[in-house]
Motif scaffolding. Structure first.
Motif, mmCIF file in Angstrom:
data_model
loop_
_atom_site.group_PDB
_atom_site.id
_atom_site.type_symbol
_atom_site.label_atom_id
_atom_site.label_comp_id
_atom_site.label_asym_id
_atom_site.label_seq_id
_atom_site.Cartn_x
_atom_site.Cartn_y
_atom_site.Cartn_z
ATOM 1 N N LEU A 1 0.809 -1.223 0.000
ATOM 2 C CA LEU A 1 0.000 0.000 0.000
ATOM 3 C C LEU A 1 0.842 1.274 0.000
ATOM 4 O O LEU A 1 0.290 2.364 -0.103
ATOM 5 C CB LEU A 1 -0.946 0.005 1.201
ATOM 6 N N LEU A 2 2.152 1.141 0.126
ATOM 7 C CA LEU A 2 3.019 2.319 0.117
ATOM 8 C C LEU A 2 2.912 3.014 -1.236
ATOM 9 O O LEU A 2 2.897 2.356 -2.278
ATOM 10 C CB LEU A 2 4.469 1.932 0.407
ATOM 11 N N THR A 3 2.856 4.334 -1.195
ATOM 12 C CA THR A 3 2.633 5.089 -2.436
ATOM 13 C C THR A 3 3.858 5.125 -3.344
ATOM 14 O O THR A 3 3.712 5.147 -4.558
ATOM 15 C CB THR A 3 2.197 6.540 -2.118
ATOM 16 N N ASP A 4 5.042 5.130 -2.790
ATOM 17 C CA ASP A 4 6.265 5.191 -3.589
ATOM 18 C C ASP A 4 6.807 3.777 -3.810
ATOM 19 O O ASP A 4 7.093 3.060 -2.851
ATOM 20 C CB ASP A 4 7.311 6.045 -2.874
ATOM 21 N N PRO A 5 6.964 3.349 -5.067
ATOM 22 C CA PRO A 5 7.487 1.997 -5.336
ATOM 23 C C PRO A 5 8.886 1.768 -4.765
ATOM 24 O O PRO A 5 9.211 0.653 -4.362
ATOM 25 C CB PRO A 5 7.511 1.912 -6.862
ATOM 26 N N LEU A 6 9.702 2.825 -4.709
ATOM 27 C CA LEU A 6 11.035 2.680 -4.127
ATOM 28 C C LEU A 6 10.932 2.322 -2.646
ATOM 29 O O LEU A 6 11.665 1.452 -2.151
ATOM 30 C CB LEU A 6 11.857 3.957 -4.304
ATOM 31 N N ASP A 7 10.013 2.974 -1.939
ATOM 32 C CA ASP A 7 9.798 2.666 -0.520
ATOM 33 C C ASP A 7 9.423 1.196 -0.344
ATOM 34 O O ASP A 7 9.936 0.511 0.542
ATOM 35 C CB ASP A 7 8.700 3.549 0.078
ATOM 36 N N ASN A 8 8.541 0.716 -1.201
ATOM 37 C CA ASN A 8 8.104 -0.677 -1.158
ATOM 38 C C ASN A 8 9.294 -1.606 -1.340
ATOM 39 O O ASN A 8 9.493 -2.543 -0.561
ATOM 40 C CB ASN A 8 7.059 -0.916 -2.260
ATOM 41 N N MET A 9 10.114 -1.345 -2.352
ATOM 42 C CA MET A 9 11.262 -2.209 -2.625
ATOM 43 C C MET A 9 12.284 -2.170 -1.491
ATOM 44 O O MET A 9 12.830 -3.210 -1.104
ATOM 45 C CB MET A 9 11.928 -1.805 -3.948
ATOM 46 N N VAL A 10 12.548 -0.975 -0.968
ATOM 47 C CA VAL A 10 13.507 -0.853 0.135
ATOM 48 C C VAL A 10 13.035 -1.666 1.333
ATOM 49 O O VAL A 10 13.807 -2.430 1.929
ATOM 50 C CB VAL A 10 13.716 0.635 0.515
ATOM 51 N N MET A 11 11.766 -1.538 1.689
ATOM 52 C CA MET A 11 11.238 -2.255 2.857
ATOM 53 C C MET A 11 11.262 -3.764 2.636
ATOM 54 O O MET A 11 11.618 -4.527 3.530
ATOM 55 C CB MET A 11 9.818 -1.773 3.169
ATOM 56 N N ARG A 12 10.884 -4.184 1.439
ATOM 57 C CA ARG A 12 10.887 -5.615 1.141
ATOM 58 C C ARG A 12 12.297 -6.201 1.193
ATOM 59 O O ARG A 12 12.527 -7.248 1.793
ATOM 60 C CB ARG A 12 10.277 -5.882 -0.234
ATOM 61 N N LEU A 13 13.223 -5.525 0.519
ATOM 62 C CA LEU A 13 14.586 -6.054 0.473
ATOM 63 C C LEU A 13 15.237 -6.064 1.849
ATOM 64 O O LEU A 13 15.945 -7.007 2.209
ATOM 65 C CB LEU A 13 15.436 -5.242 -0.514
ATOM 66 N N PHE A 14 14.999 -5.027 2.617
ATOM 67 C CA PHE A 14 15.655 -4.925 3.919
ATOM 68 C C PHE A 14 14.979 -5.784 4.979
ATOM 69 O O PHE A 14 15.642 -6.544 5.696
ATOM 70 C CB PHE A 14 15.710 -3.461 4.366
ATOM 71 N N TYR A 15 13.654 -5.705 5.084
ATOM 72 C CA TYR A 15 12.963 -6.383 6.194
ATOM 73 C C TYR A 15 12.506 -7.803 5.867
ATOM 74 O O TYR A 15 12.470 -8.655 6.749
ATOM 75 C CB TYR A 15 11.780 -5.548 6.666
ATOM 76 N N ILE A 16 12.131 -8.056 4.632
ATOM 77 C CA ILE A 16 11.638 -9.397 4.304
ATOM 78 C C ILE A 16 12.776 -10.286 3.804
ATOM 79 O O ILE A 16 12.956 -11.404 4.269
ATOM 80 C CB ILE A 16 10.498 -9.336 3.271
ATOM 81 N N ASN A 17 13.565 -9.773 2.853
ATOM 82 C CA ASN A 17 14.643 -10.575 2.283
ATOM 83 C C ASN A 17 15.896 -10.574 3.150
ATOM 84 O O ASN A 17 16.786 -11.393 2.949
ATOM 85 C CB ASN A 17 14.995 -10.090 0.881
ATOM 86 N N GLY A 18 15.984 -9.633 4.102
ATOM 87 C CA GLY A 18 17.100 -9.603 5.031
ATOM 88 C C GLY A 18 18.412 -9.102 4.460
ATOM 89 O O GLY A 18 19.477 -9.415 4.972
ATOM 90 N N HIS A 19 18.355 -8.316 3.378
ATOM 91 C CA HIS A 19 19.570 -7.772 2.786
ATOM 92 C C HIS A 19 20.144 -6.662 3.656
ATOM 93 O O HIS A 19 19.424 -5.990 4.383
ATOM 94 C CB HIS A 19 19.294 -7.213 1.387
ATOM 95 N N SER A 20 21.449 -6.463 3.540
ATOM 96 C CA SER A 20 22.102 -5.359 4.244
ATOM 97 C C SER A 20 21.869 -4.069 3.459
ATOM 98 O O SER A 20 21.412 -4.090 2.312
ATOM 99 C CB SER A 20 23.603 -5.631 4.356
ATOM 100 N N TRP A 21 22.225 -2.943 4.099
ATOM 101 C CA TRP A 21 22.064 -1.652 3.404
ATOM 102 C C TRP A 21 22.899 -1.623 2.134
ATOM 103 O O TRP A 21 22.456 -1.112 1.104
ATOM 104 C CB TRP A 21 22.465 -0.496 4.326
ATOM 105 N N ASP A 22 24.104 -2.182 2.186
ATOM 106 C CA ASP A 22 24.970 -2.199 1.005
ATOM 107 C C ASP A 22 24.341 -3.011 -0.128
ATOM 108 O O ASP A 22 24.376 -2.603 -1.286
ATOM 109 C CB ASP A 22 26.346 -2.774 1.351
ATOM 110 N N GLU A 23 23.782 -4.161 0.214
ATOM 111 C CA GLU A 23 23.146 -5.010 -0.805
ATOM 112 C C GLU A 23 21.929 -4.331 -1.420
ATOM 113 O O GLU A 23 21.726 -4.399 -2.640
ATOM 114 C CB GLU A 23 22.736 -6.348 -0.192
ATOM 115 N N VAL A 24 21.133 -3.673 -0.584
ATOM 116 C CA VAL A 24 19.948 -2.975 -1.097
ATOM 117 C C VAL A 24 20.381 -1.824 -2.009
ATOM 118 O O VAL A 24 19.835 -1.643 -3.105
ATOM 119 C CB VAL A 24 19.054 -2.461 0.052
ATOM 120 N N ALA A 25 21.378 -1.052 -1.577
ATOM 121 C CA ALA A 25 21.861 0.075 -2.377
ATOM 122 C C ALA A 25 22.401 -0.407 -3.719
ATOM 123 O O ALA A 25 22.135 0.206 -4.760
ATOM 124 C CB ALA A 25 22.937 0.840 -1.611
#
Length: 136
Positions: free
Chosen positions: A85-109
């Motif tokens: 439901l997040l309005t910005d697709p980037l926000d959605n991807m950041v949250m998914r990659l970081f919190y669900i997939n467990g990637h580090s900040w470096d991996e997400v970046a």
């Protein structure tokens, strides 16, 4: 706001916790429940049925674990749906990659090809929006 941050931290640790619960359930279910022995062994002074007590404790623990497992799954699905439901697709991807997939900040970046500062702003924005959506 702190409630949503706590929930997100739990979400990040959720796969490990679900695996722990599953293993404990499997262990409790695979061990035979002790039965009372009626042999010519000396009788203790207690009239308690310890085999029955252990059986009841095992069944109660299994119920607790199954309830916790279900609650973890429910919370995980609620947060995943809120990410959608997040309005910005980037926000959605950041949250998914970081919190669900467990990637580090470096991996997400690296995978999104954005700076860490952009990720931080996106995450902050997403947490604020999630707090509004989920009332926390």
């Amino acid at each position: 706001m702190t409630d949503i941050k706590a929930r997100l931290n739990r979400l990040k640790k959720m796969p490990e916790r679900l695996l722990e619960i599953k293993r404990e359930i499997e262990y409790l279910e695979s061990n035979p429940i002790a039965s009372q022995q009626f042999e010519n062994q000396p009788k203790g002074k207690s009239n308690r049925n310890t085999a029955e007590d252990r059986t009841i404790n095992t069944i109660d623990r299994l119920d607790e674990l199954r309830n916790e497992y279900g609650a973890c799954l429910d919370e995980s699905w609620e947060l995943r749906e809120a990410f959608e439901l997040l309005t910005d697709p980037l926000d959605n991807m950041v949250m998914r990659l970081f919190y669900i997939n467990g990637h580090s900040w470096d991996e997400v970046a690296k995978s999104l090809r954005v700076s860490k500062a952009t990720l931080q702003r996106s995450r902050t924005r997403a947490i604020e929006e999630l707090a509004e959506l989920l009332g926390g």
